[in-house]
Every structure is written in structure tokens, then in C-alpha cells.
Design a protein around this motif. Sequence first.
Motif, PDB file in Angstrom:
ATOM      1  N   LEU A 106       0.823  -1.208   0.000  1.00  0.00           N
ATOM      2  CA  LEU A 106       0.000   0.000   0.000  1.00  0.00           C
ATOM      3  C   LEU A 106       0.850   1.247   0.000  1.00  0.00           C
ATOM      4  O   LEU A 106       0.616   2.189  -0.732  1.00  0.00           O
ATOM      5  CB  LEU A 106      -0.960   0.010   1.184  1.00  0.00           C
ATOM      6  CG  LEU A 106      -2.277  -0.747   1.008  1.00  0.00           C
ATOM      7  CD1 LEU A 106      -3.015  -0.815   2.368  1.00  0.00           C
ATOM      8  CD2 LEU A 106      -3.147  -0.078  -0.027  1.00  0.00           C
ATOM      9  N   ALA A 107       1.892   1.155   0.915  1.00  0.00           N
ATOM     10  CA  ALA A 107       2.804   2.325   0.962  1.00  0.00           C
ATOM     11  C   ALA A 107       3.386   2.605  -0.408  1.00  0.00           C
ATOM     12  O   ALA A 107       3.442   3.733  -0.875  1.00  0.00           O
ATOM     13  CB  ALA A 107       3.880   2.057   1.993  1.00  0.00           C
ATOM     14  N   ALA A 108       3.858   1.460  -0.999  1.00  0.00           N
ATOM     15  CA  ALA A 108       4.455   1.643  -2.347  1.00  0.00           C
ATOM     16  C   ALA A 108       3.434   2.256  -3.320  1.00  0.00           C
ATOM     17  O   ALA A 108       3.754   3.199  -4.047  1.00  0.00           O
ATOM     18  CB  ALA A 108       4.908   0.253  -2.869  1.00  0.00           C
ATOM     19  N   THR A 109       2.224   1.624  -3.154  1.00  0.00           N
ATOM     20  CA  THR A 109       1.170   2.143  -4.038  1.00  0.00           C
ATOM     21  C   THR A 109       0.918   3.601  -3.769  1.00  0.00           C
ATOM     22  O   THR A 109       0.786   4.410  -4.684  1.00  0.00           O
ATOM     23  CB  THR A 109      -0.136   1.342  -3.827  1.00  0.00           C
ATOM     24  OG1 THR A 109       0.163  -0.030  -3.909  1.00  0.00           O
ATOM     25  CG2 THR A 109      -1.188   1.750  -4.831  1.00  0.00           C
ATOM     26  N   ALA A 110       0.903   3.953  -2.416  1.00  0.00           N
ATOM     27  CA  ALA A 110       0.665   5.365  -2.075  1.00  0.00           C
ATOM     28  C   ALA A 110       1.722   6.242  -2.668  1.00  0.00           C
ATOM     29  O   ALA A 110       1.444   7.292  -3.256  1.00  0.00           O
ATOM     30  CB  ALA A 110       0.592   5.504  -0.546  1.00  0.00           C
ATOM     31  N   GLU A 111       2.968   5.726  -2.493  1.00  0.00           N
ATOM     32  CA  GLU A 111       4.071   6.501  -3.090  1.00  0.00           C
ATOM     33  C   GLU A 111       3.874   6.713  -4.579  1.00  0.00           C
ATOM     34  O   GLU A 111       4.002   7.804  -5.089  1.00  0.00           O
ATOM     35  CB  GLU A 111       5.385   5.780  -2.839  1.00  0.00           C
ATOM     36  CG  GLU A 111       6.323   6.580  -1.926  1.00  0.00           C
ATOM     37  CD  GLU A 111       7.523   5.684  -1.537  1.00  0.00           C
ATOM     38  OE1 GLU A 111       8.432   5.567  -2.386  1.00  0.00           O
ATOM     39  OE2 GLU A 111       7.524   5.089  -0.429  1.00  0.00           O
ATOM     40  N   LYS A 112       3.526   5.538  -5.138  1.00  0.00           N
ATOM     41  CA  LYS A 112       3.311   5.613  -6.605  1.00  0.00           C
ATOM     42  C   LYS A 112       2.222   6.598  -6.942  1.00  0.00           C
ATOM     43  O   LYS A 112       2.360   7.425  -7.850  1.00  0.00           O
ATOM     44  CB  LYS A 112       2.918   4.216  -7.147  1.00  0.00           C
ATOM     45  CG  LYS A 112       4.132   3.377  -7.469  1.00  0.00           C
ATOM     46  CD  LYS A 112       3.646   2.017  -8.062  1.00  0.00           C
ATOM     47  CE  LYS A 112       4.837   1.059  -8.165  1.00  0.00           C
ATOM     48  NZ  LYS A 112       4.352  -0.304  -8.490  1.00  0.00           N
ATOM     49  N   LEU A 113       1.178   6.510  -6.061  1.00  0.00           N
ATOM     50  CA  LEU A 113       0.072   7.435  -6.310  1.00  0.00           C
ATOM     51  C   LEU A 113       0.519   8.874  -6.187  1.00  0.00           C
ATOM     52  O   LEU A 113       0.164   9.726  -6.973  1.00  0.00           O
ATOM     53  CB  LEU A 113      -1.100   7.145  -5.352  1.00  0.00           C
ATOM     54  CG  LEU A 113      -2.029   6.020  -5.790  1.00  0.00           C
ATOM     55  CD1 LEU A 113      -3.026   5.693  -4.644  1.00  0.00           C
ATOM     56  CD2 LEU A 113      -2.773   6.375  -7.038  1.00  0.00           C
ATOM     57  N   ALA A 114       1.375   9.027  -5.049  1.00  0.00           N
ATOM     58  CA  ALA A 114       1.883  10.405  -4.864  1.00  0.00           C
ATOM     59  C   ALA A 114       2.652  10.861  -6.101  1.00  0.00           C
ATOM     60  O   ALA A 114       2.484  11.961  -6.607  1.00  0.00           O
ATOM     61  CB  ALA A 114       2.751  10.449  -3.619  1.00  0.00           C
ATOM     62  N   VAL A 115       3.542   9.941  -6.560  1.00  0.00           N
ATOM     63  CA  VAL A 115       4.330  10.290  -7.790  1.00  0.00           C
ATOM     64  C   VAL A 115       3.394  10.607  -8.944  1.00  0.00           C
ATOM     65  O   VAL A 115       3.537  11.631  -9.615  1.00  0.00           O
ATOM     66  CB  VAL A 115       5.254   9.108  -8.135  1.00  0.00           C
ATOM     67  CG1 VAL A 115       5.890   9.340  -9.490  1.00  0.00           C
ATOM     68  CG2 VAL A 115       6.319   8.957  -7.073  1.00  0.00           C
ATOM     69  N   THR A 116       2.421   9.685  -9.054  1.00  0.00           N
ATOM     70  CA  THR A 116       1.471   9.877 -10.152  1.00  0.00           C
ATOM     71  C   THR A 116       0.764  11.206 -10.015  1.00  0.00           C
ATOM     72  O   THR A 116       0.610  11.940 -10.999  1.00  0.00           O
ATOM     73  CB  THR A 116       0.427   8.747 -10.149  1.00  0.00           C
ATOM     74  OG1 THR A 116       1.114   7.526 -10.047  1.00  0.00           O
ATOM     75  CG2 THR A 116      -0.423   8.788 -11.402  1.00  0.00           C
ATOM     76  N   ALA A 117       0.381  11.459  -8.674  1.00  0.00           N
ATOM     77  CA  ALA A 117      -0.323  12.738  -8.463  1.00  0.00           C
ATOM     78  C   ALA A 117       0.548  13.901  -8.889  1.00  0.00           C
ATOM     79  O   ALA A 117       0.114  14.817  -9.556  1.00  0.00           O
ATOM     80  CB  ALA A 117      -0.728  12.854  -6.985  1.00  0.00           C
ATOM     81  N   ARG A 118       1.847  13.751  -8.482  1.00  0.00           N
ATOM     82  CA  ARG A 118       2.773  14.840  -8.874  1.00  0.00           C
ATOM     83  C   ARG A 118       2.851  14.976 -10.389  1.00  0.00           C
ATOM     84  O   ARG A 118       2.767  16.029 -10.960  1.00  0.00           O
ATOM     85  CB  ARG A 118       4.138  14.564  -8.265  1.00  0.00           C
ATOM     86  CG  ARG A 118       4.432  15.515  -7.097  1.00  0.00           C
ATOM     87  CD  ARG A 118       5.815  15.179  -6.522  1.00  0.00           C
ATOM     88  NE  ARG A 118       5.735  14.280  -5.346  1.00  0.00           N
ATOM     89  CZ  ARG A 118       6.563  13.287  -5.077  1.00  0.00           C
ATOM     90  NH1 ARG A 118       7.543  13.009  -5.944  1.00  0.00           N
ATOM     91  NH2 ARG A 118       6.427  12.551  -4.001  1.00  0.00           N
ATOM     92  N   GLU A 119       3.051  13.755 -10.919  1.00  0.00           N
ATOM     93  CA  GLU A 119       3.146  13.784 -12.408  1.00  0.00           C
ATOM     94  C   GLU A 119       1.905  14.403 -13.019  1.00  0.00           C
ATOM     95  O   GLU A 119       1.968  15.207 -13.926  1.00  0.00           O
ATOM     96  CB  GLU A 119       3.312  12.372 -12.938  1.00  0.00           C
ATOM     97  CG  GLU A 119       4.758  11.916 -12.843  1.00  0.00           C
ATOM     98  CD  GLU A 119       4.927  10.437 -13.233  1.00  0.00           C
ATOM     99  OE1 GLU A 119       3.900   9.783 -13.564  1.00  0.00           O
ATOM    100  OE2 GLU A 119       6.064   9.949 -13.217  1.00  0.00           O
TER     101      GLU A 119
END
Lengths: 134, 625
Positions: free
Chosen positions: B38-51
Motif C-alpha cells: 500500500l505504501a508503495a502504491t501510495a508513493e506511486k500514487l503520490a508520484v502519479t499525483a505529482r506527475e
Amino acid sequence: MGSITGTGAHIMNIQKTILVIEDEKSLRAALVDILLLSNFRPLEAKNGREGVVMALEAHPDLILLDLIMPEMDGRVTLEKIRADVWGANVPVLILTNLSATNGQPMDNAMTHYLIKSDWKLHDIVQKIEDVLDA
Amino acid sequence: MNTRPLTSASDEIILNLKVLAAEKESVRRKLAVTAAKLAATAEKLAVTAREKEVVRRKLAVTAEEKESVRRSLVVTAAKLATTAEKLAMTAKEKEGVRRKLAITAAKLAVTAEKLAATAKEKESVRRKLAVTAAKLAVTAEKLAATAAKLAATAEKLAATAKEKESVRRNLVVTAAKLAIVAEEKEVVRRKLAITAAKLAVTAKEKESVRRTLAVTAKEKETVRRTLAITALKLKKSYETLEKKVLERTKSLEMAHAKEEAILLSIGDGLLATDEKGNIIFINKAAEKLLGQKSKIAVGKKFSDVIPLEDEKGAPIPLAKHPVNMVLAAGMATAALPAAYYKRKDEKRFPLAIMATPVILGGKVIGTIKVFRDITYEREIDKAKTEFVSLASHQLRTPLSTVNWYAEMLLAGDVGALNEKQQKYLDEVYRSNQRMVELVNALLDVASLELGTFIIEPEPTDICTLTENVIAEETPQIAARKLKFSFSCKKDLPLMQADPRLLRMVMQNILSNAVKYTPEKGTIAFTITLADPKHILMKMTDTGYGIPKNQQGQIFTKLFRADNVRDKDTDGTGLGLYIVKSIVENSGGKIWFTSTSEGERTGSIFYVTLPLDKVGVPAATTLKPH
């Protein structure tokens, strides 16, 4: 008689209209040809009666006039043209084969008398140009 | 684990707990893993959100750009619309141009057709030329024949005129003879009176003799006899005389009657006046012509009987009437230039009048006037003039046609010719030029001979006129490398001359010298005064000269000397004839000296002309040679 030189460029002639009044078809055609070659705008009349009508309608810059013609001869034609306000001063070259020895002097300074068989076509063109330039 | 039955419940529970713990652990682990995931996913989401944010921002920028692009697109679209409109207009114009081009093309096609037609016509003209040339030859022959006929007619007219002239002269002579006869009669009558007086004297002498007789009977007798004889002789001679007088008177009366009959019957009108101008005689022809009876006319003043008027119908003043001029001057007077007489029946006709004085014993005692109706002569004159002008027109028209078309071909106006074509056409052109010159010369001759030349004398500077003629001839002089000199006397008075005729004289004399002098020869031309009233022209050349045996013929019409015929084929043989006609009719002279053999050949031509009236002929017409 010396050689004949070709027609030069006659650029300035293009707007000038010359009325040829001559009953002899071959002579008239020769005059029209040389006038076209010299960039004039020729008009043709085959007798005096036609000539007077065309002259008074088209107001040409110069008239070449034969003397002996059917219907109306050159003398009467000239009288009729000269009687018109415009026609009184139009330059007229009488171009005839009638012997000059019989010719009474012509009406005014704007009339010139040339014997056809003594004049080359190119010299007639030169004369036309000289008269128009004057 | 279930193998240890009932060992203990707690064991079982513990075991269960242990199992549960293990399961819990596994779940915990799984959860941890999931949490990690989940954390990874969250991170990914955060990255995605940033992107996404980046993308959004970019999108925002892009949107702005898009907006600006859209705006520029709108502008471009507007421009395009304008351009489209312009294009539409251009298209229209192009269409217009295209149409004009089409018209021009059509015209060009027509022109091309015409040119083709012209070419055909030219071909036919060329063919016609051959025919025309043949016709021209025939026409020339006919012209020559006509000219000959005219010449013959002119000669006949001249002959008729001469005959009339001689009749007129005879009349004058007859009148003079009548006067002489009258004088003779008077003389005879006077002689008779003298004879009668002498007779009276003789009678007186007889008386005295009779007295003397008384003195000497012998002598008386002798004298008586002598007297008787003398008386007889006297009587006889008196009778003879009487008879003679009678005879003479009778024959005189006869002669008078005969002469009166002759006078009365003369075909021309004849009218005699006394010294005051009163009519004393009028013949039948005059009665008929004037419509006046002799009985009524005789005794009246001539001017009342014959009122003359000019061409326009204005009366001619009395002082100009031939009769008055004769009475005033005592000399014969020819007709007025144009006198007309109108009869009572209103018929008007031109008159030729010749008035001469009647002179007796040195005194003018009257006039004789001979006149006739010249309507017919006038008509002939008119016909002659018309012939010349018509011939000139008819002959020159085809010549002009050939000239002009050949000229255009030679000038390359309708395309270049090849060398042969150029050469052939040159020949055609030159021959045609010769024909033109020949026709011109023939017409000049015809005009001169028929008297239809209109002569207009005016004050003329001979030097200037001659210089102009020389200037025209200069190319020929240069071509033959001739040494040419000209001198004209300074301060020559102006000539009263017809410049055209004077020019013809000068031109012919000069061109002859040039034509007939070989290359590098010498020509000297001078004009001086022959005497105070005449100029003298002298043309000296070192030419071929004129053969001695042909010198008498060189002024003859159409004559050409043998030695120049092959040297110059262009001559017409008319030049010198024309010159001589003009010169002699003007009261001048022309002559020459010439050598055609030996080392020094050449000719000198002399012409004299009066300073006044060159071209004014002594007679109204020239006599054909």
C-alpha cells in the motif's frame, strides 16, 4: 534605285489612326499592310463617299487620299472633310497618279501632294511620321 | 497434534492459540506486506499525483497555447477568407484574360487566314503582274500610237491653222491690192485729166502755130500737114486712151465685184471698220455668227454691234477691244485670251479674233477684223488635257502596285528572301522604276506637245536651283568618281521662270553629262551671263562624245546615239528633246560641240535662256518634231 531598308520599330505609332481612302484594291491593301507593319491603326474606305463618313466618325490622326475615284472623287472628298470643324485641320496626304502638271495648288498647308509611282511605301510612312510629328 | 488425546484441554487451547498466533503472524505478515504494498502504491500514487500535477500544469500551459493558437487560427481564417475572396476575383480576372486571349487567338486565327489569303492574292498578283506587264506593253504601244495620232492631229490642226492664216493673209493682201487698184484708177484718171489739159495746151499751141503759119507759108504748109498728121495721131491716141480707160474701168469693176464676192463668202467672220471704228463692211459668215444683218450693222460703231465679255460674263472694256487696240497701236493684235460673244438669241460662244490695221499711204484708214467660233477648238484642247491626265493615271496605277509590293518584299516586310529571290526581285523592281521614268518622260513630252503644261513663272534664283539639282545627282557623281566643278556667276538677277521647267532643263543636261562620262572623267558646269538679258549655261565633259554622223539627230525624240546605247541602257531618248522644246519655246537656244573619236573625246553643251519669261512659250503649243 537603291536598296530598301526594313521597317524599324515604330512604337510611337500604335495609337495613331490613319484613314486610307483609295479605290484601287491592290494599292489600298499595300498601304494598309505597310501601316500595320509600322504599328499604325489603319482604317479603309474604298471611295470618297465612304471616306467622308469614316473620317467624320472616327476622326483619324491623318488621311491618305486618292484623287480619281468612283462615286466621289478626291477633290470633292477633301472639300467635304475641310468643311467640317474637326476636318478643317486634319493632315491630308493626297496620294495620286494624276500628273502634278494638271494639279491646281491644294487648299492649305495641311494638305500634301504625292505622286504614287514616284514614292516608296517606306518613304510614305516616313512622310506620315514627319507630318504627325510636326 | 490431535494424536495426544485428552492430554490436556489447555494444551489443546494452547495449541490452538499457537495456531492462531501463527495464523495471526501470517496475517500480520501479509498485512505488513500489504501495508508495504500500500505504501508503495501510495508513493506511486503520490508520484502519479505529482506527475498528474505536472501534466495538469502542462495542460494548462497547452490550453493557453491552444487558445493563442486558436486565436491566431481565427486571424488566419479571416486572412484566408480574404485571400479566398481575392483568389475568387483573380480567378474572374483570369477568366476575363482567358476570354480575351481566346478572342485574340480567334483574331490571330483570322489574321493567319487573311495572311494565307494575302499570300494567295500575292501569288495571283505575281501572276497578274506578268499579264499586266504584257498589257502594259500593249498599252505602251497603244499610247505610242495614240501619241502619234495626236501628233498627227496636232499637225493637221497646225496645217489648218496655217491655211486659215494664209487665207487671212490673202485677204489682207487682197484688201491692199484693192487699195492699190483704186490708187491705180485714180492715177489713170489723173493722167486723163493731164492729157486733157495737155490737149488744151496743144490747141493753144495750134493757134500760135497758125499765127506763125502766116509768116512762113511753106513752113505753114509743112506745119499744117504735120499738124494734120499730129491731129490724126492725137485723135487716134485719144480714142485708144478712151477705149483703154473704158476697158480698164470695166475690168476693175469686175475685179471689184469678184473680190467683194470673195470677201462676202469667206468662211470666217470678216468685219471692216473705218478709222473711227464705224463698220463699213460685214460678210455673210459674220452676219451669221453675230446674228446681225449687214444692212443694220454697217455705219454703226463696232463696239455696239459686238459687245465682248470674258469667261465669267463680265464685259471687256472698250480699250481692250482688238479694234481699239489696233487703232491705238497701229499694229496687228491677236485674240484676247478668252473673249466671248453673246448673240441676241442668248447663244454664247468663245471667239478667236485677229484684228489688223488697213494702211494706205502710211496712214491707218481702218481695221479688218477676222473672227470665228472656237467652241470646237476649245473642246479639242479639253480632250487633249484629259487624255494626258487619264493616261498618266491609268499607266501609273499598275506601275505603283508593282513598285509597292516589290518594295515590301525586298524590304523583308513579309519575311526574308533568299539571295536569288532578292536578285530577281531587284531586277523586277528596277525595270519597273525604268518604266515609271519612261512614262513620266512620255507624259512630259505629251504635255509639252499638246500644250497642256500649266506654266507658272515666278522669280527664281538659278544658282540655288542648280545647286539643288547637283545635290540630287551627287551620289551618281561620286559613284563614277568624277571630278565635278560648278561655278555660278555672283549677283545674277532673279529669272522670271517656271522652276519646274527650268529644273527639267538643268537636270537633263547634268544627268546626261554624268551618265555618258566614263569613270574618273571631268565635268565642269558654269553659269554666266551671255548678255544683259540672257544667261549662258555651259556643261563641259570628257565623256564618250556624239558620233559626227549622228550629231544632227540627238535632239530627235527617242533617238539614242549608237556609242552610248550599250553603255547605259536606262536612257529614254527623251531628255534632250524635252530640253530643246523648253529652251526654244522660252526664246532660248541650245547647241553643242562634240568629239567621239581620238584621244580626247567629250562634249560641250551650251544653253542660253532669257532672264524673263522662261517657260512662257512664244506660241501656245509646241510643234511636234
